[in-house]
Design a protein around this motif. Structure first.
Motif, PDB file in Angstrom:
ATOM      1  N   ASP A  62       0.824  -1.202   0.000  1.00 31.53           N
ATOM      2  CA  ASP A  62       0.000   0.000   0.000  1.00 31.53           C
ATOM      3  C   ASP A  62       0.864   1.261   0.000  1.00 31.53           C
ATOM      4  O   ASP A  62       0.583   2.233  -0.714  1.00 31.53           O
ATOM      5  CB  ASP A  62      -0.935   0.006   1.213  1.00 31.53           C
ATOM      6  CG  ASP A  62      -1.957  -1.123   1.170  1.00 31.53           C
ATOM      7  OD1 ASP A  62      -2.212  -1.647   0.063  1.00 31.53           O
ATOM      8  OD2 ASP A  62      -2.486  -1.483   2.241  1.00 31.53           O
ATOM      9  N   GLU A  63       1.923   1.247   0.816  1.00 30.27           N
ATOM     10  CA  GLU A  63       2.816   2.405   0.875  1.00 30.27           C
ATOM     11  C   GLU A  63       3.495   2.640  -0.473  1.00 30.27           C
ATOM     12  O   GLU A  63       3.619   3.786  -0.921  1.00 30.27           O
ATOM     13  CB  GLU A  63       3.870   2.197   1.960  1.00 30.27           C
ATOM     14  CG  GLU A  63       4.832   3.362   2.099  1.00 30.27           C
ATOM     15  CD  GLU A  63       5.942   3.104   3.097  1.00 30.27           C
ATOM     16  OE1 GLU A  63       7.030   3.724   2.951  1.00 30.27           O
ATOM     17  OE2 GLU A  63       5.743   2.282   4.017  1.00 30.27           O
ATOM     18  N   ARG A  73       2.465   1.765  -3.502  1.00 28.34           N
ATOM     19  CA  ARG A  73       1.513   2.245  -4.502  1.00 28.34           C
ATOM     20  C   ARG A  73       1.193   3.732  -4.281  1.00 28.34           C
ATOM     21  O   ARG A  73       1.175   4.529  -5.226  1.00 28.34           O
ATOM     22  CB  ARG A  73       0.232   1.410  -4.447  1.00 28.34           C
ATOM     23  CG  ARG A  73      -0.747   1.677  -5.587  1.00 28.34           C
ATOM     24  CD  ARG A  73      -1.903   0.697  -5.572  1.00 28.34           C
ATOM     25  NE  ARG A  73      -1.452  -0.672  -5.812  1.00 28.34           N
ATOM     26  CZ  ARG A  73      -1.396  -1.625  -4.872  1.00 28.34           C
ATOM     27  NH1 ARG A  73      -1.765  -1.355  -3.634  1.00 28.34           N
ATOM     28  NH2 ARG A  73      -0.980  -2.830  -5.160  1.00 28.34           N
ATOM     29  N   THR A  74       0.975   4.115  -3.026  1.00 31.33           N
ATOM     30  CA  THR A  74       0.678   5.515  -2.714  1.00 31.33           C
ATOM     31  C   THR A  74       1.861   6.419  -3.048  1.00 31.33           C
ATOM     32  O   THR A  74       1.701   7.519  -3.598  1.00 31.33           O
ATOM     33  CB  THR A  74       0.331   5.657  -1.221  1.00 31.33           C
ATOM     34  OG1 THR A  74      -0.803   4.841  -0.921  1.00 31.33           O
ATOM     35  CG2 THR A  74       0.012   7.100  -0.873  1.00 31.33           C
ATOM     36  N   GLU A 101       2.193   6.851  -6.875  1.00 33.89           N
ATOM     37  CA  GLU A 101       1.144   7.730  -7.384  1.00 33.89           C
ATOM     38  C   GLU A 101       1.452   9.186  -7.048  1.00 33.89           C
ATOM     39  O   GLU A 101       1.292  10.081  -7.880  1.00 33.89           O
ATOM     40  CB  GLU A 101      -0.212   7.325  -6.791  1.00 33.89           C
ATOM     41  CG  GLU A 101      -0.750   6.004  -7.342  1.00 33.89           C
ATOM     42  CD  GLU A 101      -2.025   5.564  -6.635  1.00 33.89           C
ATOM     43  OE1 GLU A 101      -2.413   6.234  -5.646  1.00 33.89           O
ATOM     44  OE2 GLU A 101      -2.611   4.546  -7.056  1.00 33.89           O
ATOM     45  N   ARG A 102       1.913   9.438  -5.816  1.00 32.25           N
ATOM     46  CA  ARG A 102       2.247  10.811  -5.406  1.00 32.25           C
ATOM     47  C   ARG A 102       3.401  11.345  -6.246  1.00 32.25           C
ATOM     48  O   ARG A 102       3.379  12.494  -6.709  1.00 32.25           O
ATOM     49  CB  ARG A 102       2.608  10.842  -3.920  1.00 32.25           C
ATOM     50  CG  ARG A 102       2.993  12.237  -3.431  1.00 32.25           C
ATOM     51  CD  ARG A 102       3.387  12.240  -1.957  1.00 32.25           C
ATOM     52  NE  ARG A 102       2.246  11.978  -1.094  1.00 32.25           N
ATOM     53  CZ  ARG A 102       2.094  10.878  -0.363  1.00 32.25           C
ATOM     54  NH1 ARG A 102       3.029   9.926  -0.393  1.00 32.25           N
ATOM     55  NH2 ARG A 102       1.028  10.714   0.390  1.00 32.25           N
TER      56      ARG A 102
END
Length: 564
Positions: free
Chosen positions: A505-506, A508-509, A512-513
Motif C-alpha cells: 500500500d505504501e 503504490r501511494t 502515485e504521489r
C-alpha cells in the motif's frame, strides 16, 4: 519575419524568464521555446517557491499560468506587485482559459498580457521579447526602491547577504555562532489558512524576530526557517540567546485572518569555536542542530559532531588512494533500466576501493571512515571528476548517457562546491541533464535548507536530482514538494518478496504521489523476478539491481535489448 527579431540585442544580457506552471509538459514546452530563442528560463512548479526564485533569479518577465493548485495566477501576481523590486516586472499569462471575463480579471489584478493556448512558438517568443524590451527601457531610468541586501517586507537581510557576512565573520575568527529557527508546521498552516495568509504570518514573525535579535543579523531561509548570525557571543551567551528567541517567538500572539495564534519555535545553533571551514559548513551544522531541536522537549539543541571512530588502516588506505592517483579507487556502474523499454543509457555510479591484499571494499565499508576523518569532500569530488570525464568522453564518441552520482551534504555545503561543479560542467562540455545527483533521504530530511540552496544553483545548468532510499512519512513527503527533484529511488525494503501488505500500500501511494509531481520512480536492489513484477505492477518507471546486472566497471550493457 526577420529571424533577428527572435534574439536579444547582442550588447544586452540574455533575457530572463521565470515560468510559473505546475503542468510539467507545458512548462517544458515553454522553457524549450524560450531557451531555443536564446533566453534564460527557469520553471517554478510550486507556488511556495515563487518569491524565493524571483529574488534569486531576478527575471525580466514572469510567464504565469492562471490555474495553479493551492493558489491562482492572479493571487501570485498580486504578491509580486507588493514587492517593491518587482512592482513593474511584466507578468504575461499563458493559459488555455478562453473566457473573456478571465482576461479582464487578470488585467485588473496586475497582469500585463493574456495569451491563449495553443500558441505558436514564434508568437510566444515575440510577445515575450517585446515586453522585456519595453521593461528594460523603462527600468534604465528608474532607480531601485529597495536596498539589495534587505528584504523589503521584513527588513531582514537577504539570504546571500547574511551568508556573505557569516563567511567574513568566520574568516576573521570573531566569536559567535549561527542559529537556525524553525517556526510552526508550514504545511499544516498553509493548508489551513492559504498561501497568502501564511506568507503574511511568517513575514510578521520575521519582523518580530528581527526586533528580538537586536544587533544580531537575521535572514529568512525558507518557508518557515530563519537564520540568525550572532556576533561576539561566548558559548554560554549563545545558548541563552537561543532560549530567548525560542521564548520570545513561542509566547507571542501573531495575527492571522481575524484571529491570533502562537508559533512553536525550535532553535538549533552551532558555535564558531568549532572552527568551521566556511559558511556552508556552519549552516549545515546549525540545520542539523535545528533538526534535533524539533525532536527535543525543550526546543533547543546545540550542534555536536558525531563521535565517529574511524579505523586507522582504512583511513590510511583511503588517504593514500586519493593522494596517489593509483587505481586503488575506482568506479563501478549498475544499469538503471526503463521498464517500458528504450535505448537510453543510464547508470548508477558506485565507488570501490582495493585493499593492500587485493580485496575489494564496497562504499559502505569505508564511507564512515571518510566522514570521520574529514575526507568525504575530497572523495566526493574525486568521484564527480571521474563521472564528468566519463560523460565528456561518451559524448565525444556519440554515445551519450546519464549518470546518477551520490554526494554527501558535507560536500554540498562547501561554499565553492556549486560554483566549481558549474564550471566543471562547462569545461567538460557536459549537458546538465546527463548528470543526476543522488541525495539520501536521511541526509535530506536533516539538511533540507542547505540542499534546497544547492539545488537552486545547479537547476539552471540542467542538473537533475534524485531523492534516494525513500520511505513515506510526513517529513519525506514534504521533501517531494520542497526540493526540485526529477527522480525518486525507493528504499530497498520495497524489493523484498513477498512484500507485506502494508508495504504494498505504501509503495503504490508513493508512486502515485511521485507521478502527480512529475517525478520518475526507480525500484532498486531488485534481485527476485517476482519482486520486480510487483514493482512493475505498482507503476515504477525504472528498475535497478542484480536481477538486471551486478555492478561492473564496464559500460557495455545493452539497454535496447533489455527485457524485464
Amino acid at each position: 519575419m526577420n529571424d533577428a527579431l527572435l534574439d536579444p540585442k547582442p550588447e544586452e544580457s540574455p533575457y530572463r524568464v521565470m515560468i510559473v506552471e505546475d503542468d510539467r509538459s507545458q512548462a517544458i514546452f515553454a522553457e524549450a521555446i524560450l531557451r531555443g530563442a536564446g533566453m534564460q528560463a527557469e520553471v517554478v512548479a510550486i507556488p511556495e517557491r515563487m518569491m524565493e526564485t524571483l529574488e534569486r533569479f531576478e527575471p525580466d518577465l514572469v510567464l504565469m499560468d492562471l490555474h495553479i493548485p493551492g493558489s491562482s495566477g492572479t493571487a501570485l501576481t498580486e504578491q509580486i506587485r507588493e514587492h517593491p523590486r518587482f512592482a513593474h516586472i511584466p507578468v504575461v499569462f499563458l493559459t488555455g482559459d478562453q473566457d473573456p471575463d478571465r482576461e479582464l480579471e487578470v488585467l485588473e489584478h496586475g497582469g500585463d498580457d493574456y495569451i491563449v493556448k495553443p500558441v505558436r512558438p514564434r508568437h510566444l517568443i515575440v510577445a515575450v521579447q517585446n515586453r522585456i524590451r519595453r521593461a528594460r527601457a523603462l527600468s534604465r531610468g528608474r532607480q531601485a526602491t529597495a536596498e539589495p541586501d534587505r528584504h523589503p517586507v521584513t527588513g531582514l537581510f537577504t539570504r546571500p547577504a547574511l551568508m556573505k557576512a557569516m563567511a567574513a565573520q568566520l574568516a576573521s575568527r570573531v566569536p559567535g555562532g549561527a542559529l537556525m529557527l524553525e517556526l510552526g508546521n508550514a504545511g499544516a498552516l498553509r493548508k489551513r489558512y492559504g498561501y497568502a495568509a501564511f506568507e503574511a504570518l511568517i513575514n510578521g514573525a520575521g519582523r518580530f524576530l528581527g526586533e528580538l535579535a537586536g544587533e544580531h543579523a537575521c535572514a529568512r531561509l525558507s518557508d518557515n526557517a530563519f537564520l540568525v548570525l550572532a556576533r561576539g557571543l561566548t558559548p554560554g551567551a549563545l545558548d541563552q540567546l537561543a532560549r530567548n528567541l525560542r521564548d520570545g517567538i513561542g509566547y507571542h500572539d501573531f495575527p492571522i485572518e481575524n484571529e491570533t495564534l502562537r508559533l512553536r519555535c525550535a532553535v538549533g545553533y552551532a558555535g564558531f569555536e568549532r572552527g568551521f571551514s566556511d559558511a556552508g559548513a556552519a549552516l549545515a551544522a546549525a540545520e542539523e542542530a535545528a533538526r534535533e531541536a524539533q525532536a527535543s522537549p525543550i526546543g533547543v539543541a546545540v550542534y555536536a559532531p558525531a563521535n565517529v571512530v574511524a579505523s586507522g588502516d582504512i583511513v590510511d588506505e583511503l588517504r593514500a588512494a586519493l593522494a596517489s592517483g593509483s587505481d586503488a579507487l575506482y568506479l563501478a556502474f549498475q544499469p538503471v533500466v526503463a521498464v517500458a523499454g528504450g535505448d537510453e543509457s543510464q547508470f548508477q555510479v558506485l565507488v570501490r576501493m582495493r585493499g593492500p591484499d587485493g580485496s575489494v571494499r564496497k562504499a559502505g565499508e569505508f564511507l564512515a571512515a571518510a566522514q570521520g576523518s574529514g575526507l568525504m569532500p575530497q572523495l566526493d569530488r574525486w568521484v564527480m571528476e571521474r563521472a564528468l570525464e566519463l560523460l565528456q568522453k561518451r559524448r565525444a564518441q556519440g554515445q551519450p548517457m546519464r549518470l546518477f552520482v551520490s554526494q554527501s551534504p558535507i560536500t554540498l555545503a562547501q561554499d565553492n562546491y556549486a560554483g566549481w561543479l558549474q564550471q566543471a560542467l562547462e569545461r567538460a562540455g557536459v549537458d546538465g541533464p546527463s548528470l543526476v545527483i543522488d541525495l539520501r533521504l536521511e541526509d535530506a530530511v536533516v539538511h533540507v535548507v542547505l540542499l534546497h540552496q544547492f539545488c537552486e544553483q545547479l537547476v539552471p545548468a540542467g542538473v537533475q536530482f534524485c531523492l534516494s532510499q525513500f520511505r513515506s512519512n510526513e517529513d519525506a513527503n514534504q521533501l517531494l514538494q520542497e526540493l526540485p527533484l526529477g527522480y525518486l529511488r525507493l528504499s530497498a525494503a520495497f524489493a523484498q518478496h513477498p512484500l507485506p501488505r502494508e508495504l504494498q500500500d505504501e509503495m503504490r501511494t508513493t508512486i502515485e504521489r511521485a507521478h502527480r509531481l512529475g517525478l520518475q520512480v526507480i525500484g532498486q536492489a531488485v534481485e527476485d523476478p517476482q519482486a520486480a513484477a510487483a514493482l512493475w505492477v505498482g507503476g515504477i518507471d525504472f528498475i535497478q539491481g542484480n536481477l538486471v546486472q551486478r555492478p561492473d566497471q564496464a559500460l557495455d550493457f545493452d539497454f535496447r535489448s533489455a527485457t524485464l
